[in-house]
Design an enzyme around this catalytic site. Structure first.
Site, PDB file in Angstrom:
ATOM      1  N   LYS A  55      -0.552   4.992   5.328  1.00  0.00           N
ATOM      2  CA  LYS A  55       0.654   5.268   5.750  1.00  0.00           C
ATOM      3  C   LYS A  55       0.895   7.026   6.011  1.00  0.00           C
ATOM      4  O   LYS A  55       1.268   7.365   6.521  1.00  0.00           O
ATOM      5  CB  LYS A  55       1.949   4.591   4.877  1.00  0.00           C
ATOM      6  N   GLN A  99       5.747   1.404  -2.771  1.00  0.00           N
ATOM      7  CA  GLN A  99       4.775   0.430  -2.230  1.00  0.00           C
ATOM      8  C   GLN A  99       4.824  -0.818  -3.154  1.00  0.00           C
ATOM      9  O   GLN A  99       4.710  -0.835  -4.509  1.00  0.00           O
ATOM     10  CB  GLN A  99       3.368   1.005  -2.489  1.00  0.00           C
ATOM     11  N   ASP A 122      12.233   1.350   4.598  1.00  0.00           N
ATOM     12  CA  ASP A 122      11.538   0.087   4.671  1.00  0.00           C
ATOM     13  C   ASP A 122      12.535  -1.213   4.445  1.00  0.00           C
ATOM     14  O   ASP A 122      12.203  -2.195   4.280  1.00  0.00           O
ATOM     15  CB  ASP A 122      10.569   0.216   3.611  1.00  0.00           C
TER      16      ASP A 122
END
Lengths: 283, 283
Positions: A55, A99, A122
């Site tokens: 990423k 994450q 996200d």
């Protein structure tokens, strides 16, 4: 339906998304705003490390800044939340990605909820989930958004189709189900307690595999001509779909790797750019 | 499956829920706390007026206070939100119900969002929706909660069953789908754009009708032995299900009236009592 077999090339879809971002990033940087994504990794899980690195380097290649925060696996929930709050307060950070998964002693939901909604690129907060369910999200979860982006790129119709989603996680199965529903698919959500899974998958015009079991979805289960989208990432670059067997039955299928994965990253970049644009409007 | 036909008696289920509340209300009043539900009605829709009146009188019969707020149909969104904020700030109010639908010029979503989460006893806020989707809601939407309560009262198993929900509204179809999913049903969500609806309904062990069309669900569509739950309320006390025809096929069915309706009201009372108990804990 054409008899031509379509391999849904995630690299190509990701490239087309990133191309739309170049000019937008230029506009921002010309105004002194460098879009910046903060990634938080807790602990030393090797595949999580890989994802975070991918990423960050995707950001760099496109001219998006990134800040990698790597926290010890022994950190407490409170310490993780404090780290997130620092990023919330930092005007140079436009998007925050925590994450998944975090070590089991951490309250992941509480940590997700600490992310400010306008930096939740996200789509992991409950507010983001609900906005997505109601079709009003700025930042739908990236993997679900990637699935829709692939269908749209290849102009595969969704309305009136029967989509069967295997998996019901809060960041994948549930949101993608609601997004497909909002696009007028008929949606069935299956999971570990589903009886006669093969028969239900056999009804699907669109299959989304989000179950986390390598090569779980069998070719024999797939209806001739269905579209198969494999959101699985298992050790050894193996998806949730038995690719060879499903390829034969499907009219269109995503490979693993180079399927949904790169598009997920592209969506993350797109959301980060959008968050930076919105931050500019606010000031 | 027994060949005995079960009429799912909402009045009986509602009574059993209300019985569990009597002692809790006594406890609260003994401590000087009178649980109080505020209902807001905007405009003069006769069936909405009836619903609100029924809710208020159900409160009264159980010893719950209620405050009825009847606003002119010409009110603006801002004025409605201001009225809600007054109720949010009022420590004597424990639950707030904004009767759906509001006149079309009002932003209903914005009004719902104005309700403070700890007074959102009807589960209409996005936060409440997401908590419900994640299985952590204090106050799931009342009609979805009523549907689950009926299944539980009659000890009808949910896990592994195929539930087909017809309708996808934010306060009924979507939340009940997610609640049944969280209870380990396999869930299919259908709507106006669904093709071959009869065939899909024919797969269902549990059918939830939440479509708003009188007698829409046909007996011929129902699988022999299915459970049929009719959440429809149409003019003339007609549900969304063709009751006579579905009765023949179903193993269990809710009538209209005296099916889901009274249980919905019982859930609203239960949530109001719970909200009052929680307010006591906070002070």
């Amino acid at each position: 339906m054409s008899s031509e077999k379509l391999i849904l090339d995630g690299t190509r879809v990701a490239k087309s998304i990133k191309e739309t971002l170049v000019e937008r990033i230029d506009h921002l940087t010309a105004r002194g705003i460098l879009p910046c994504l903060a990634t938080i990794l807790v602990g030393d899980d090797p595949s999580s490390e890989t994802y975070v690195r991918m990423k960050s380097s995707s950001c760099k290649r496109l001219g998006i800044d990134s800040r990698r925060i790597h926290l010890n696996k022994a950190i407490t929930t409170e310490e993780l939340i404090a780290a997130i709050q620092q990023l919330n307060a930092d005007p140079q950070i436009h998007g925050i990605l925590l994450q998944h998964p975090v070590p089991p002693h951490i309250d992941e939901r509480a940590a997700f909820e600490a992310i400010q909604i306008d930096k939740d690129v996200d789509g992991v907060t409950m507010q983001g989930f609900a906005q997505n369910a109601f079709g009003t999200a700025n930042f739908p979860s990236c993997t679900p958004a990637a699935i829709l982006a692939i269908l749209d790129y290849y102009q595969l119709p969704i309305e009136g189709k029967h989509a069967v989603i295997v998996g019901r996680s809060p960041i994948l199965g549930k949101p993608v189900s609601l997004m497909l529903l909002n696009r007028n698919a008929t949606v069935t959500i299956c999971h570990s307690k589903t009886n006669n899974l093969p028969q239900i998958i056999g009804l699907a015009d669109i299959v989304v595999a989000a179950v986390g079991k390598p090569s779980f979805i069998q070719g024999a289960w797939i209806k001739e001509g269905a579209i198969v989208l494999d959101a699985g990432y298992n050790a050894g670059n193996i998806g949730d779909v038995d690719y060879k067997a499903c390829y034969i039955k499907a009219s269109a299928i995503t490979p693993v790797p180079a399927g949904i994965g790169p598009v997920t990253i592209a969506m993350l970049l797109k959301h980060t750019v959008f968050a930076a644009e919105k931050s500019k409007m606010l000031t």
